[in-house]
Each structure stands twice: as structure tokens, then as C-alpha cells.
Design an enzyme around this catalytic site. Structure first.
Site, PDB file in Angstrom:
ATOM      1  N   LEU A  59      43.672  45.196  34.402  1.00  0.00           N
ATOM      2  CA  LEU A  59      42.257  45.015  34.678  1.00  0.00           C
ATOM      3  C   LEU A  59      41.714  46.096  35.751  1.00  0.00           C
ATOM      4  O   LEU A  59      40.542  46.349  35.711  1.00  0.00           O
ATOM      5  CB  LEU A  59      41.887  43.500  34.996  1.00  0.00           C
ATOM      6  N   GLY A  60      42.526  46.064  36.843  1.00  0.00           N
ATOM      7  CA  GLY A  60      42.026  46.839  38.017  1.00  0.00           C
ATOM      8  C   GLY A  60      42.894  47.023  39.127  1.00  0.00           C
ATOM      9  O   GLY A  60      43.838  46.202  39.141  1.00  0.00           O
ATOM     10  N   LYS A  82      46.608  38.297  40.134  1.00  0.00           N
ATOM     11  CA  LYS A  82      46.911  39.506  41.222  1.00  0.00           C
ATOM     12  C   LYS A  82      47.976  39.391  41.748  1.00  0.00           C
ATOM     13  O   LYS A  82      48.567  38.346  42.216  1.00  0.00           O
ATOM     14  CB  LYS A  82      45.583  38.899  42.262  1.00  0.00           C
ATOM     15  N   ASP A 193      34.286  39.916  53.289  1.00  0.00           N
ATOM     16  CA  ASP A 193      34.262  41.167  52.652  1.00  0.00           C
ATOM     17  C   ASP A 193      33.085  41.143  51.440  1.00  0.00           C
ATOM     18  O   ASP A 193      33.647  41.257  50.270  1.00  0.00           O
ATOM     19  CB  ASP A 193      35.634  41.347  52.097  1.00  0.00           C
TER      20      ASP A 193
END
Ligand SMILES: Nc1ncnc2c1ncn2[C@@H]1O[C@H](COP(=O)(O)OP(=O)(O)OP(=O)(O)O)[C@@H](O)[C@H]1O
Length: 520
Positions: A59-60, A82, A193
Site C-alpha cells: 500500500l505504501g 504495517k 505528527d
């Protein structure tokens, strides 16, 4: 950390490795967030679910690892995994290693930090944790909700179809609600963030805040917060956050302000194609000049109602104030964006009408967004004489602000001031700047007043309820404009007003619906 080699239940029990909750004295009124069930996945299970972390599932990639789409529970659960490497202790990444510090987030990996925080905080506006897993070595896997519509960054900066204003305001409000939820949890969570690439879009096109790798959970006085060195993303980072002790929820407000400027302008937080490259250095002087439309995304043009643009621009400018204490709290940001959302959804005619009625009702309680909503421009006494063409504006230097807004004579007056910006001067509806002075009222209260600039020629009619056009007994007309404005009575109730019904003859109603009475 405790959860590395245990099942889900015990993982939850050890997600507070430093026993913050036990050490802390309970704060009155709020219960600490209870951990909820977090699944523990076997590594092999996640290998199968991601098709061996294949390129098709990819996905990235972020700064802490790669993200893959995972199909779990026989296709019933789609998730994002992740995959990150655990932090290998070195003297450089253990910033305070020699002094024995083991409490700060730089001493745990972002993955561990994310699991620890997300196992305590869950909210529909966040990319929530489903579970975690790990291999036998140093790979950590975080399983979170899958967001099929990419990131806000992609939406804003993809050239094909930039989102329209309604959607932009909705996204901004949803992110603001997410941050507000974090700040109001017990103990509070500071995200550190906030940026458009960390805002992901779910299957219903709602914005969700994700990536808690840098987040800190605890009160500002807690040792963990106090000893964690500053972190964040360049361009979004609060310039006042230079040492651990500088951190507060207002640092998130600053980053949110940058995100809001990005949403408004469609430009990157740092963009070398602009001068100056920083969105805040570029936008704030334009907002100071009162050229609110000057910062809007040219691909979509300004919103139909210019007040929407002004409210957004002013709110963003307040969020990025250099003095942290002067930035609004996220609760106030949410309240303001709720008002803007209503305005952007309604036709401008409705907003003009609502603004007038808002001024008529001086009994409503002061709410958080008053400073922004009523704080922007002229202090004038407006006398409405029978028709739009005959509107008169007189500047009345003696018009006074009370603590709740404008106090005028027996005619309905209206005050709007941008609020107490440290940098931003007051601007009129024609975007001219208005010198602002102070004066004492008879009650001895120091009040702000504006000498109206000679360019200030347009008025806002306040006297709707006095208008001779409001003829009784022909047709009852609920001022919310019913179906046209798609607003409901809760809006009135929110502002402490009872339902207001006025009557218009048919001609007046038609005119009111077709032509705005006030152009701003
Ligand atoms: N839950 C998710 N659902 C779908 N795609 C996701 C999800 N989380 C992340 N992604 C995709 O993976 C990419 C990398 O995400 P990640 O959070 O690791 O890094 P980032 O936020 O882009 O950058 P950084 O790590 O520097 O903050 C994102 O840009 C996004 O496209």
C-alpha cells in the site's frame, strides 16, 4: 516490552509498562481510558494474509516501514499491516542512555509506541488498532483498520479531482474531532505528527487520523512526556517546540493549523515552487492583508460564501500563532468548524439570513467560536430603512463590545472582530484594515472599538425582524428555510434560541430566497 511474547489478553495487561495509570492520582470527573481487546496475530497468519508481503498487497512506504493490505478471517476482515523493524539499541537512538533514561518514546520503537497508545485509545475518527504480531527476530507487525481511499495528502495534491469545499471542511472537522478526542482522553494523547499523509480516508469517505508512532500519552508533567525529545515532521512542527518541556497539546494545534492551510490552499506545507516555501510564512501575511480568497486553492476557486473562506483562514491563522497559549484549544477549533460546515452546506442566502438573526439574538450564551465568528470586521451601527437599496451605514465610534459581543442601542447592531491575533489586524468586509483602539465603557470595562475605514461602504442589515417586508398571516415561514437549507432546529437550540417563526408574504419570501439581501 511486556507484550512481545504473550497472547492478546496479557498484552493488554502489560500495555502500560511504566504503570502510569497506577502512579497517577485520579483526576476528578474523567475515568482513565480502559484498554480494549487487541488481537495477537501469528506471523505466518499475516504472511498468508498479505500474500507473502507481495507487491500486489503493498500500500505504501513510510519512514518506519512498509504497509500491506491483508485479507484475514477467510476474507471477512480487510486490514492494513504495517511492517517495521524494531529499534536496535544504539547510543544514538537512546538519546539519554547514559543517564539511565528508559522512559521516553525514543527508547521504544514507533511500532511499540503505536501499539501501546492505540490499545488505549479508540475512536471512530482514528485509524484504530486491530492487533499486532511479530516474527522471531526484530520485525514488528501492526494490524490496523484498512483505509481504501488513500490519504488526504493524495486527495489534496493529486491533480485529477481536488475535493470541493464541502468535503474539505468536512475533512478538517473530522480531523479536528480526532485530535480533540486524543487531547480529551485520560491521560491525554498528543499526536505530534499531524499531517495530511497521516490522515487516511475510509470506505465512507471520512477522514481518520493515523500513525501514532510519535504520539505521547500522558500529562505534560509526566516524566515520560518531560524527557522525550522533540519530534514531528518538518513543515508541520511547532516552532516553539524546541525542548521536551515545550510540548503541550498546543503543538498539535499548530500542526493542525498547517494542515488547515494545506486544505484551504491545496499547497504543500513546504513547497519550493512558492516564495516563501513554508505555507505558514506564505499564507499568514496574505490573511493579515484580509485577502482571504488569496490563499484558496485556485483549482476549485473560493467557496460561494466568502465568509466561509474568511472563517477558515482566520481559524488557521489563529492555530499557527507563534505563542502557543494564544492558539485555540481543539474544542474551540471543532466548534468553529461546525459553524463553517453549516455555512458551507447552506446556500449563501441562508447564511446571510442566519447571520442577521444571530445578531438579533443577543441572549444566546457565549460559545467558543464567538471570537472567530463575531470577531472579524467592522463595528458599525446599521440602520435598515425599508429596502435593500436604502441601506445606510454609519460608523459609530462609541459602539461598545461587552464581554459577550456587541452591545448596541435599541436597533440591532452587529460586531465582528477577527479576535485578538498577535499579528493580524482587524479587517473590514471589503478587506480593508481597520485601526483598532480601546476605550472604557461606563461600567469601566476596557473595550475594543474600531474607527471604520473610509473604504467601508457596505453594510450588513441587522434589522430583519423589523423589516416591513415581514408581513403577518400570509404564510408561516420558519426562518431556518426548512428543506432549502437542510438545517434543523438543533442549530437553534445549540445557540440557546427557541424556534423562531416569522411570517412573510409570498412576494417577500420569493425575493428573500432568490436574492441575497446582503452581499459580503
Ligand atoms: N490503514 C491504512 N490503510 C490503507 N493504507 C494505508 C494505511 N496506513 C498506511 N497506508 C498507506 O501506506 C503509506 C505509508 O504509511 P505510513 O503511515 O507508514 O507512512 P507515512 O505517514 O506516509 O509517512 P511517515 O512514516 O513519514 O509518517 C501511506 O501513505 C498510505 O498510503
Amino acid at each position: 516490552m511486556g507484550y512481545l511474547s504473550c497472547n492478546a489478553e496479557s498484552a493488554i495487561a502489560t500495555c502500560d509498562p511504566y504503570n502510569w495509570d497506577l502512579k497517577r492520582k485520579p483526576r476528578t470527573g474523567t475515568k482513565p481510558n480502559k484498554p480494549f481487546k487487541v488481537r495477537h496475530f501469528f506471523y505466518d497468519e499475516l504472511v498468508v494474509a498479505t500474500n507473502g508481503f507481495s507487491a500486489e498487497s503493498f500500500l505504501g512506504k513510510g519512514s518506519h516501514g512498509s504497509v500491506y493490505k491483508a485479507v484475514l478471517d477467510n476474507g471477512k476482515l480487510i486490514a492494513a499491516v504495517k511492517k517495521t523493524k524494531l529499534l536496535i539499541p544504539t547510543t544514538s537512538n537512546f538519546h539519554n542512555h547514559n543517564s539511565g533514561c528508559t522512559n521516553c518514546t525514543s527508547c521504544t520503537s514507533p511500532a511499540e509506541n503505536e501499539i501501546e497508545i492505540l490499545s488505549r485509545v479508540q475512536n471512530p475518527r482514528l485509524v484504530n488498532l486491530i492487533g499486532f504480531g511479530s516474527d522471531s527476530k526484530d520485525t514488528k507487525l501492526i494490524v490496523v483498520e484498512y483505509m481504501p481511499n488513500g490519504s488526504l495528502f493524495d486527495l489534496l495534491h493529486s491533480t485529477s479531482r481536488p475535493p470541493a469545499w464541502t468535503r474539505r471542511v468536512r475533512f478538517a472537522l473530522q480531523v479536528a474531532k480526532a485530535v480533540q478526542a486524543l487531547h480529551s482522553s485520560n491521560p491525554p494523547v498528543i499526536h505530534r505528527d499531524i499531517k495530511s499523509s497521516n490522515v487516511l480516508i475510509d470506505q465512507d469517505w471520512n477522514a481518520r487520523l493515523g500513525d501514532f508512532g510519535l504520539a505521547l500519552r500522558g500529562h505534560v508533567e509526566d516524566v515520560r512526556v518531560k524527557c522525550t525529545p522533540p519530534a514531528g515532521t518538518l513543515g508541520y512542527l511547532d516552532p516553539g517546540y524546541l525542548a521536551p518541556g515545550d510540548l503541550s497539546a498546543k503543538s498539535d494545534v499548530f500542526s493542525f493549523g498547517i494542515l488547515l492551510l494545506e486544505i484551504i490552499s491545496g499547497r504543500n506545507a513546504i513547497d519550493l515552487n512558492y516564495s516563501p516555501p513554508s505555507v505558514v510564512d506564505w499564507a499568514v501575511p496574505i490573511i493579515k492583508r484580509g485577502d482571504f480568497a488569496g490563499i484558496c486553492d485556485r483549482r476549485v476557486g473560493p467557496p460561494a460564501d466568502p465568509v466561509v473562506m474568511r472563517q477558515l483562514a482566520v481559524l488557521a491563522a489563529r492555530c499557527v500563532r507563534s505563542t502557543a497559549e494564544k492558539r485555540p484549544a481543539m474544542t474551540e477549533v471543532v466548534e468553529c468548524l461546525k459553524v463553517v460546515r453549516k455555512m458551507v452546506q447552506a446556500p449563501p442566502i441562508w447564511n446571510n439570513f442566519r447571520r442577521r438573526v444571530r445578531c438579533v439574538d443577543d441572549t444566546r450564551p457565549l460559545i467558543g467560536h464567538q471570537e472567530i465568528y463575531d470577531g472579524s470586521e467592522e463595528v458599525v451601527k446599521v440602520t435598515r430603512v425599508s429596502s435593500r437599496r436604502n441601506r445606510k451605514v454609519s460608523s459609530v465610534p462609541g459602539v461598545e463590545y461587552g464581554t459577550r459581543g456587541l452591545i448596541s442601542g435599541d436597533r440591532v447592531g452587529r460586531s465582528k472582530s477577527i479576535g485578538s491575533f498577535d499579528e493580524i489586524t482587524k479587517v473590514g468586509p471589503d478587506c480593508s484594515q481597520i485601526p483598532v483602539g480601546e476605550r472604557k465603557t461606563r461600567a469601566g470595562v476596557t473595550v475594543k472599538m474600531a474607527a471604520v475605514n473610509s473604504k467601508l461602504i457596505k453594510s450588513r442589515s441587522m434589522s430583519v425582524l423589523h423589516s416591513p417586508r415581514l408581513v403577518h398571516n400570509k404564510k408561516r415561514f420558519v426562518f431556518e428555510f426548512g428543506r432549502r437549507a437542510a438545517a434543523d432546529d438543533s442549530d437553534l437550540e445549540e445557540r440557546g434560541m427557541s424556534k423562531l417563526v416569522i411570517s412573510l408574504d409570498e412576494k417577500s419570501e420569493k425575493e428573500m430566497l432568490e436574492k441575497p439581501l446582503v452581499s459580503i
